[in-house]
Design an enzyme around this catalytic site. Structure first.
Site, PDB file in Angstrom:
ATOM      1  N   LYS A 190      79.301 -23.757 -90.113  1.00 45.80           N
ATOM      2  CA  LYS A 190      79.780 -24.735 -89.141  1.00 45.80           C
ATOM      3  C   LYS A 190      81.099 -24.309 -88.505  1.00 45.80           C
ATOM      4  O   LYS A 190      81.314 -24.537 -87.312  1.00 45.80           O
ATOM      5  CB  LYS A 190      79.917 -26.112 -89.780  1.00 45.80           C
ATOM      6  CG  LYS A 190      80.962 -26.226 -90.867  1.00 45.80           C
ATOM      7  CD  LYS A 190      81.023 -27.623 -91.417  1.00 45.80           C
ATOM      8  CE  LYS A 190      82.055 -27.724 -92.526  1.00 45.80           C
ATOM      9  NZ  LYS A 190      83.419 -27.431 -92.065  1.00 45.80           N
ATOM     10  N   THR A 191      82.002 -23.678 -89.284  1.00 46.05           N
ATOM     11  CA  THR A 191      83.266 -23.234 -88.703  1.00 46.05           C
ATOM     12  C   THR A 191      83.020 -22.162 -87.647  1.00 46.05           C
ATOM     13  O   THR A 191      83.667 -22.136 -86.594  1.00 46.05           O
ATOM     14  CB  THR A 191      84.213 -22.700 -89.797  1.00 46.05           C
ATOM     15  OG1 THR A 191      84.401 -23.716 -90.793  1.00 46.05           O
ATOM     16  CG2 THR A 191      85.566 -22.315 -89.212  1.00 46.05           C
ATOM     17  N   ASP A 205      85.313 -31.648 -86.582  1.00 45.43           N
ATOM     18  CA  ASP A 205      84.739 -31.073 -87.799  1.00 45.43           C
ATOM     19  C   ASP A 205      84.684 -32.146 -88.891  1.00 45.43           C
ATOM     20  O   ASP A 205      85.480 -33.084 -88.893  1.00 45.43           O
ATOM     21  CB  ASP A 205      85.622 -29.905 -88.243  1.00 45.43           C
ATOM     22  CG  ASP A 205      85.001 -29.102 -89.383  1.00 45.43           C
ATOM     23  OD1 ASP A 205      83.783 -29.221 -89.604  1.00 45.43           O
ATOM     24  OD2 ASP A 205      85.745 -28.351 -90.034  1.00 45.43           O
ATOM     25  N   GLU A 206      83.743 -32.002 -89.827  1.00 45.21           N
ATOM     26  CA  GLU A 206      83.617 -32.918 -90.972  1.00 45.21           C
ATOM     27  C   GLU A 206      83.522 -34.368 -90.512  1.00 45.21           C
ATOM     28  O   GLU A 206      84.169 -35.264 -91.076  1.00 45.21           O
ATOM     29  CB  GLU A 206      84.805 -32.747 -91.933  1.00 45.21           C
ATOM     30  CG  GLU A 206      85.024 -31.332 -92.439  1.00 45.21           C
ATOM     31  CD  GLU A 206      84.018 -30.887 -93.486  1.00 45.21           C
ATOM     32  OE1 GLU A 206      83.037 -31.621 -93.718  1.00 45.21           O
ATOM     33  OE2 GLU A 206      84.192 -29.800 -94.055  1.00 45.21           O
ATOM     34  N   GLN A 247      77.380 -34.613 -97.426  1.00 52.84           N
ATOM     35  CA  GLN A 247      78.680 -34.271 -98.000  1.00 52.84           C
ATOM     36  C   GLN A 247      79.743 -35.328 -97.701  1.00 52.84           C
ATOM     37  O   GLN A 247      80.938 -35.052 -97.744  1.00 52.84           O
ATOM     38  CB  GLN A 247      79.146 -32.898 -97.484  1.00 52.84           C
ATOM     39  CG  GLN A 247      78.234 -31.756 -97.906  1.00 52.84           C
ATOM     40  CD  GLN A 247      78.787 -30.401 -97.519  1.00 52.84           C
ATOM     41  OE1 GLN A 247      79.790 -29.942 -98.068  1.00 52.84           O
ATOM     42  NE2 GLN A 247      78.142 -29.745 -96.570  1.00 52.84           N
ATOM     43  N   ARG A 287      79.269 -25.461-103.972  1.00 50.97           N
ATOM     44  CA  ARG A 287      80.480 -24.637-103.925  1.00 50.97           C
ATOM     45  C   ARG A 287      80.199 -23.257-104.518  1.00 50.97           C
ATOM     46  O   ARG A 287      80.962 -22.323-104.301  1.00 50.97           O
ATOM     47  CB  ARG A 287      81.633 -25.274-104.724  1.00 50.97           C
ATOM     48  CG  ARG A 287      82.130 -26.642-104.275  1.00 50.97           C
ATOM     49  CD  ARG A 287      82.396 -26.728-102.814  1.00 50.97           C
ATOM     50  NE  ARG A 287      81.224 -27.223-102.108  1.00 50.97           N
ATOM     51  CZ  ARG A 287      81.049 -27.149-100.804  1.00 50.97           C
ATOM     52  NH1 ARG A 287      81.957 -26.568-100.045  1.00 50.97           N
ATOM     53  NH2 ARG A 287      79.956 -27.633-100.227  1.00 50.97           N
TER      54      ARG A 287
END
Length: 753
Positions: free
Chosen positions: A39-40, A225-226, A256, A609
């Site tokens: 995504k980044t 973002d997020e 998330q 993670r």
């Protein structure tokens, strides 16, 4: 015309779905980005695409995220793609963006230049004084609980008068009372708290619609973002900034969303299409981070949630090794096993590439003790942070008072630090003057000295502090922060003060002070400040916006942290410990479907993670409030497919096992899958009898350590006892049935001699 060669170069490293998101035209877009799906990369390449291929001026692009670490990474990547052209783009956190707006235009809503941002300690100091001055008893709540409730009110966009209007019980009335006094205290000190950065920016926009329109007009493209972690104020800020152009691209993953307790609303992402007409939805489902086994396991767990838009996460990575599941006799044995496995992996993976994740901070104690015993280096994320250390906060308070003389909390903190003979009586008289003449404490102190309101000795001591504060304020306008702090440390004779106050710790604390001065030098270099430029306010702003996640990786060793702190991070090796009912999922969530779903999302975040190896552990007994209590494996273990796991054993026990050190022993083909035999057996498997120290008979014939015979469960040993007489309850470990709670007054229980 777009440069075809540049176009191809910019898109070459992207997959089809990423390319689609990057090349999205005008209008709203919802990018559902699964864990590890890049995504980044999508956000940074989209910024570069808008500038290079669409001709959008960088200064008309705003990109917001949630942590300084993520924002710094985003800026670095955009700079690598665009070079110096990227410098004009607004890339930062929500709070940094709002602080920038308030520094420019906060005067329109009464914020004076130099306003301070109160951290948690400052807030607590203010609330404690309010509780004391209002005469509230302990039953009304602790300062920390009041702060938590005030924060929830602010995140819900509730004002003190609205809270008061619906205060139908004493607790609610006390909250409304403290909330109003708290807001008054902030305003009189020309200060804001962290929530205010968002809330007061919205207040500014509501009160000056033309200004809001100007900011929205400047924001030709907004990238968020997020997005799944946005709260109500952040949602409204997104709406306000995208009101003119409507070009808002949000990237997030509803699976998330783990910050409901901070006010995050999952509905923001679930309802995005409803809020924004003609939204294009793009799913990023290819995971680049983890092995196929880890992705399948995490996907199987999260599939049990109902409140999700749904994605099918997949990867081209190899399946990798199975997930090891360890059922420890107790929480100490769990920590011992984690240490063993880390030592076993040491030749393959450095400690710095390993993380131990847990649901609650309290779980770190056993792990820390064993790591210290076995000399495994570690760092804890979420413990006392650098800018929270007392010696650092004291020096920062001098800086805060220098730029904002109205800051009453900072005045109280430093007026007698280091000690200069200004006691509670003197401070009390200053406060009386402050209330009488309506001045901040610093001005009231000047008034008290000049008008002879204090005894001669007290006035002389206070005058010395006021002279120091005035000199420091003058220097703050001219000197760089590092030189200013260096002067202050000498003027206060701070090294001697630390050594006298903290015997044996003075040198270590002075190292922290020197690190603060180094941080000031770095700040000046990054900001390009000259030798005669102060920059105090900017330095204070940067220190106020530092978060827990920014310290990750700052020290060598294994990283220990809660799952919440691990959001956005990744490690080759992850240990997820404490997978037990009432711990993970947490006891406070049980019975509420939405809360349990958030716990499951938290588990999904923890599992994803891991890049290469994932270890899951649970304890059959865990010490709670000083007593060992039995635990059941978490439902999340049952939801993990059996074929992806293998149960492992260890020859070293914990409190309930024997001494010695042994290596982990694998038991292949035994998993904790949904409905698996291992999962079911874990709930009823007889455990090794715990070691207990026999105690004297308290007079009822059932001392701890005694062996007993039960008509149904057979032989067992008393582990613990609660109550007395008819309410006596015994915890007994039966060799064939594990631990049971028994009321001897209602059971035929015989004691073996």
């Amino acid at each position: 015309m777009p440069d075809a060669a540049g176009d191809a170069d910019l898109l070459a490293a992207l997959n089809d779905r990423q390319r689609e998101a990057v090349m999205h035209g005008d209008g709203p877009a919802l990018v559902l980005a699964g864990a590890g799906s890049g995504k980044t990369r999508v956000i940074t390449h989209r910024i570069a695409w808008l500038v290079r291929e669409c001709g959008v001026p960088p200064e008309r692009i705003v990109a917001v995220t949630f942590t300084n670490k993520a924002a710094a990474e985003m800026r670095e990547r955009v700079e690598a793609l665009l070079g110096s052209a990227s410098f004009d783009a607004w890339i930062g956190t929500f709070h940094a963006l709002c602080l920038r707006i308030l520094r420019r235009d906060g005067g329109r809503i009464g914020l004076q230049p130099g306003f301070n941002i109160y951290d948690t300690d400052d807030q607590l100091a203010l609330v404690k004084r309010i509780i004391k001055s209002e005469g509230l008893d302990d039953g009304s709540g602790t300062p920390r609980s009041f702060l938590s409730r005030i924060s929830r009110c602010k995140n819900a966009m509730q004002r003190p008068d609205e809270v008061a209007a619906h205060a139908y019980n004493p607790e609610a009335r006390a909250l409304a009372q403290v909330f109003q006094q708290y807001e008054d205290g902030l305003r009189s000190s020309n200060a804001v708290d962290f929530d205010d950065l968002l809330v007061r920016t919205l207040e500014l926009f509501r009160g000056t619609p033309q200004l809001a329109e100007a900011y929205a007009s400047r924001c030709e493209h907004l990238l968020v973002d997020e997005y799944q972690d946005t709260n109500r104020p952040q949602y409204l800020l997104v709406r306000a900034l995208s009101a003119i152009h409507g070009n808002v691209c949000v990237v997030g993953d509803e699976d998330q969303s783990i910050y409901r307790f901070r006010g995050a609303e999952i509905r923001n992402i679930l309802d995005f299409e409803h809020d924004h007409d003609a939204t294009e939805v793009i799913r990023l489902e290819q995971n680049y981070r983890s092995t196929g086994t880890i992705i399948q396991a995490a996907s199987a767990v999260i599939a049990n949630n109902k409140y999700r838009k749904g994605k099918t996460l997949w990867t081209q990575n190899p399946d990798g090794e199975k997930i090891e599941v360890y059922a420890a006799p107790d929480d100490r044995a769990e920590a011992v096993w984690v240490a063993q496995r880390l030592r076993g992996l040491e030749d393959r993976v450095p400690f710095e590439e390993c993380a131990v994740l847990y649901r609650t901070n309290a779980q770190s104690r056993q792990v820390e003790e064993i790591f210290r015993r076995d000399r495994i280096p570690y760092q804890i994320v979420g413990s006392v942070q650098f800018y929270e250390r007392k010696e650092i906060k004291d020096l920062l308070a001098y800086l805060k008072l220098a730029v904002n003389p109205a800051d009453n909390v900072s005045f109280r903190r430093i007026v007698n630090t280091p000690p200069r003979g200004i006691g509670g009586t003197t401070i009390g008289r200053i406060e009386d003057v402050s209330r009488t003449v309506g001045l901040p404490l610093l001005e009231a102190a000047h008034h008290a000295v000049h008008e002879d309101f204090l005894p001669t000795r007290s006035a002389k001591q206070l005058a010395g502090f006021l002279e120091l504060a005035a000199d420091f304020r003058r220097r703050a306008e001219e000197q760089p922060v590092a030189a200013l702090l260096d002067h202050l440390v000498d003027a206060l004779n701070y090294a001697d003060y630390l050594e006298k106050t903290y015997a044996g710790q003075g040198a270590e604390r002075m190292e922290n002070v020197e690190a603060l001065i180094s941080a000031a030098v770095e700040y000046a270099e990054e900001e390009g400040l000259g030798e005669d430029e102060g920059g105090v306010l900017g330095f204070l702003d940067r220190s106020a916006l530092v978060s827990d996640a920014d310290d990750v990786g700052a020290q060598p060793g294994v990283t220990l942290m809660t799952v919440h702190c691990a959001k956005g991070l990744e490690y080759p090796v992850v240990f997820l410990v404490g997978l037990e009912e009432n711990l993970f999922p947490h006891a406070m969530s049980v019975g509420d479907e939405e809360d349990v779903e958030e716990e499951r999302r938290l588990c999904y975040v923890a599992m994803t993670r891991a890049r290469k190896l994932l270890f899951l552990t649970h304890a059959q007994f865990r010490r709670t409030h000083g007593a060992f209590l039995p635990s059941r494996p978490s439902r999340f273990l049952e939801e993990t497919p059996e074929a992806l796991t293998e149960e492992v054993h260890s020859t070293e026990g914990g409190f309930f096992g024997g001494p010695g050190r042994g290596d982990a022993v694998r038991a292949p083909n035994q998993g904790y899958g949904s409905g698996s035999s291992a999962a079911r057996a874990a709930r009823r498997r007889p455990h090794a009898a715990p070691s207990v120290v026999p105690q004297e008979d308290p007079g009822d014939g059932f001392p701890v350590g005694a062996r007993v015979m039960h008509p149904r469960f057979g032989g067992g040993r008393i582990l613990d006892r609660e109550g007395k007489g008819k309410t006596l309850k015994l915890t007994i470990h039966f060799s064939d049935h594990g631990p049971k709670k028994i009321l001897p007054s209602y059971t035929k229980l015989s004691v073996e001699n």
